[in-house]
Design a protein around this motif. Structure first.
Motif, PDB file in Angstrom:
ATOM      1  N   GLN A   1      41.758  38.591  31.782  1.00 31.76           N
ATOM      2  CA  GLN A   1      42.727  37.728  32.433  1.00 31.76           C
ATOM      3  C   GLN A   1      42.387  37.704  33.920  1.00 31.76           C
ATOM      4  O   GLN A   1      42.062  38.739  34.510  1.00 31.76           O
ATOM      5  CB  GLN A   1      44.134  38.297  32.234  1.00 31.76           C
ATOM      6  CG  GLN A   1      45.233  37.490  32.851  1.00 31.76           C
ATOM      7  CD  GLN A   1      46.588  38.111  32.577  1.00 31.76           C
ATOM      8  OE1 GLN A   1      46.691  39.272  32.198  1.00 31.76           O
ATOM      9  NE2 GLN A   1      47.633  37.353  32.773  1.00 31.76           N
ATOM     10  N   GLU A   2      42.429  36.525  34.539  1.00 32.69           N
ATOM     11  CA  GLU A   2      42.179  36.436  35.968  1.00 32.69           C
ATOM     12  C   GLU A   2      43.244  37.207  36.724  1.00 32.69           C
ATOM     13  O   GLU A   2      44.427  37.151  36.381  1.00 32.69           O
ATOM     14  CB  GLU A   2      42.166  34.982  36.431  1.00 32.69           C
ATOM     15  CG  GLU A   2      40.919  34.252  36.001  1.00 32.69           C
ATOM     16  CD  GLU A   2      40.819  32.870  36.643  1.00 32.69           C
ATOM     17  OE1 GLU A   2      41.238  32.712  37.805  1.00 32.69           O
ATOM     18  OE2 GLU A   2      40.311  31.965  35.962  1.00 32.69           O
TER      19      GLU A   2
ATOM     20  N   ILE B   1      38.489  39.607  37.552  1.00 30.53           N
ATOM     21  CA  ILE B   1      39.005  39.606  36.180  1.00 30.53           C
ATOM     22  C   ILE B   1      39.633  40.954  35.854  1.00 30.53           C
ATOM     23  O   ILE B   1      39.095  42.002  36.183  1.00 30.53           O
ATOM     24  CB  ILE B   1      37.871  39.319  35.161  1.00 30.53           C
ATOM     25  CG1 ILE B   1      37.202  37.978  35.448  1.00 30.53           C
ATOM     26  CG2 ILE B   1      38.371  39.413  33.727  1.00 30.53           C
ATOM     27  CD1 ILE B   1      38.077  36.771  35.202  1.00 30.53           C
ATOM     28  N   LYS B   2      40.791  40.927  35.224  1.00 28.52           N
ATOM     29  CA  LYS B   2      41.419  42.140  34.707  1.00 28.52           C
ATOM     30  C   LYS B   2      40.843  42.367  33.307  1.00 28.52           C
ATOM     31  O   LYS B   2      40.890  41.482  32.458  1.00 28.52           O
ATOM     32  CB  LYS B   2      42.933  41.965  34.624  1.00 28.52           C
ATOM     33  CG  LYS B   2      43.635  43.129  33.987  1.00 28.52           C
ATOM     34  CD  LYS B   2      45.130  42.859  33.855  1.00 28.52           C
ATOM     35  CE  LYS B   2      45.786  43.960  33.057  1.00 28.52           C
ATOM     36  NZ  LYS B   2      47.164  43.651  32.722  1.00 28.52           N
ATOM     37  N   TRP B   3      40.249  43.524  33.076  1.00 25.62           N
ATOM     38  CA  TRP B   3      39.633  43.862  31.791  1.00 25.62           C
ATOM     39  C   TRP B   3      40.491  44.925  31.122  1.00 25.62           C
ATOM     40  O   TRP B   3      40.769  45.970  31.703  1.00 25.62           O
ATOM     41  CB  TRP B   3      38.232  44.427  32.003  1.00 25.62           C
ATOM     42  CG  TRP B   3      37.307  43.484  32.695  1.00 25.62           C
ATOM     43  CD1 TRP B   3      37.245  43.249  34.045  1.00 25.62           C
ATOM     44  CD2 TRP B   3      36.340  42.644  32.093  1.00 25.62           C
ATOM     45  NE1 TRP B   3      36.284  42.308  34.312  1.00 25.62           N
ATOM     46  CE2 TRP B   3      35.704  41.922  33.131  1.00 25.62           C
ATOM     47  CE3 TRP B   3      35.929  42.420  30.793  1.00 25.62           C
ATOM     48  CZ2 TRP B   3      34.697  41.006  32.895  1.00 25.62           C
ATOM     49  CZ3 TRP B   3      34.920  41.521  30.555  1.00 25.62           C
ATOM     50  CH2 TRP B   3      34.320  40.820  31.595  1.00 25.62           C
ATOM     51  N   GLU B   4      40.924  44.668  29.879  1.00 31.11           N
ATOM     52  CA  GLU B   4      41.725  45.640  29.143  1.00 31.11           C
ATOM     53  C   GLU B   4      41.113  45.832  27.761  1.00 31.11           C
ATOM     54  O   GLU B   4      41.029  44.880  26.970  1.00 31.11           O
ATOM     55  CB  GLU B   4      43.166  45.153  29.023  1.00 31.11           C
ATOM     56  CG  GLU B   4      44.080  46.164  28.384  1.00 31.11           C
ATOM     57  CD  GLU B   4      45.537  45.739  28.433  1.00 31.11           C
ATOM     58  OE1 GLU B   4      46.249  46.057  27.471  1.00 31.11           O
ATOM     59  OE2 GLU B   4      45.948  45.093  29.408  1.00 31.11           O
ATOM     60  N   ALA B   5      40.683  47.052  27.477  1.00 26.61           N
ATOM     61  CA  ALA B   5      40.062  47.339  26.180  1.00 26.61           C
ATOM     62  C   ALA B   5      41.119  47.283  25.085  1.00 26.61           C
ATOM     63  O   ALA B   5      42.201  47.848  25.217  1.00 26.61           O
ATOM     64  CB  ALA B   5      39.402  48.711  26.189  1.00 26.61           C
TER      65      ALA B   5
ATOM     66  N   THR C   1      33.002  37.426  40.757  1.00 25.07           N
ATOM     67  CA  THR C   1      33.228  36.847  39.428  1.00 25.07           C
ATOM     68  C   THR C   1      33.719  37.911  38.456  1.00 25.07           C
ATOM     69  O   THR C   1      34.643  37.679  37.678  1.00 25.07           O
ATOM     70  CB  THR C   1      31.943  36.202  38.893  1.00 25.07           C
ATOM     71  OG1 THR C   1      31.503  35.220  39.819  1.00 25.07           O
ATOM     72  CG2 THR C   1      32.156  35.562  37.540  1.00 25.07           C
ATOM     73  N   ILE C   2      33.133  39.087  38.506  1.00 28.19           N
ATOM     74  CA  ILE C   2      33.539  40.189  37.623  1.00 28.19           C
ATOM     75  C   ILE C   2      34.776  40.886  38.172  1.00 28.19           C
ATOM     76  O   ILE C   2      35.706  41.206  37.445  1.00 28.19           O
ATOM     77  CB  ILE C   2      32.381  41.202  37.458  1.00 28.19           C
ATOM     78  CG1 ILE C   2      31.172  40.527  36.795  1.00 28.19           C
ATOM     79  CG2 ILE C   2      32.827  42.439  36.688  1.00 28.19           C
ATOM     80  CD1 ILE C   2      31.410  40.022  35.388  1.00 28.19           C
TER      81      ILE C   2
END
Length: 52
Positions: free
Chosen positions: A48-49, A22-26, A18-19
């Protein structure tokens, strides 16, 4: 360790698909320093997935 194994290790958080899916962008990172108490760090992120 192969390059592919190293890439997989870098992209897997250990928190599950689940984590990791996901693309994580600060967008912003803010530090509030409180003398003699510590600090609070706030991170605003855009998610964003990841493409399959």
């Amino acid at each position: 360790m192969t390059a592919l194994q190293l890439q997989r290790e870098r992209t897997q958080s250990g928190y599950g698909s689940t984590i990791d899916g996901i693309k994580w962008e600060a967008e912003t990172v803010t530090h509030e320093i409180i003398p003699d108490q510590g600090w609070v760090m706030t991170v605003d992120v855009e998610t964003q997935e990841k493409a399959a």
